[in-house]
Scaffold this active site. Structure first.
Site, mmCIF file in Angstrom:
data_model
loop_
_atom_site.group_PDB
_atom_site.id
_atom_site.type_symbol
_atom_site.label_atom_id
_atom_site.label_comp_id
_atom_site.label_asym_id
_atom_site.label_seq_id
_atom_site.Cartn_x
_atom_site.Cartn_y
_atom_site.Cartn_z
ATOM 1 N N LEU A 42 43.482 53.945 12.225
ATOM 2 C CA LEU A 42 42.700 54.285 13.511
ATOM 3 C C LEU A 42 43.443 55.393 14.133
ATOM 4 C CD1 LEU A 42 40.618 53.376 15.454
ATOM 5 C CD2 LEU A 42 41.990 51.477 16.574
ATOM 6 N N HIS A 43 43.274 56.619 13.596
ATOM 7 C CA HIS A 43 43.838 57.865 13.856
ATOM 8 C C HIS A 43 42.931 59.171 13.774
ATOM 9 C CE1 HIS A 43 47.623 56.216 14.051
ATOM 10 N NE2 HIS A 43 47.440 55.549 12.856
ATOM 11 N N ALA A 44 43.219 60.033 14.555
ATOM 12 C CA ALA A 44 42.313 61.479 14.240
ATOM 13 C C ALA A 44 40.779 60.995 14.701
ATOM 14 C CB ALA A 44 42.361 62.025 12.725
#
Length: 90
Positions: free
Chosen positions: A14-16
């Site tokens: 759950l990044h970028a």
């Protein structure tokens, strides 16, 4: 209160980009939306800093929750974002 447990399928967690899409979708909600790692403290799902700060990774489970009319529909859209791996060329 409605909630769903979802396994993160994105390779980057759950990044970028996945986090940005998640937060943009949550921000459209008329009420509070939270997300937490399983067993962790819930954070505001409408805050990119809070979501990135969770450091949720590929394969981990998170709990998304909301408490307003239509929450189940929103949680379904958020679940779909988290449980769908991005294409290989993304």
């Amino acid at each position: 209160m409605s909630e769903r447990k979802v396994k993160i399928e994105s390779r980057v967690g759950l990044h970028a980009r996945p986090a940005a899409l998640f937060v943009q979708t949550a921000a459209k909600a008329p009420g509070d939306v939270t997300v937490a790692k399983a067993g962790g403290t819930p954070v505001n799902a409408k805050s990119i800093l809070a979501v990135l700060g969770m450091d949720a990774r590929h394969g981990e489970e998170v709990v998304i929750a909301a408490d307003f009319d239509g929450a189940d529909e929103l949680l379904g859209r958020l679940e779909a974002l988290l449980s769908t791996p991005e294409p290989e060329n993304a």
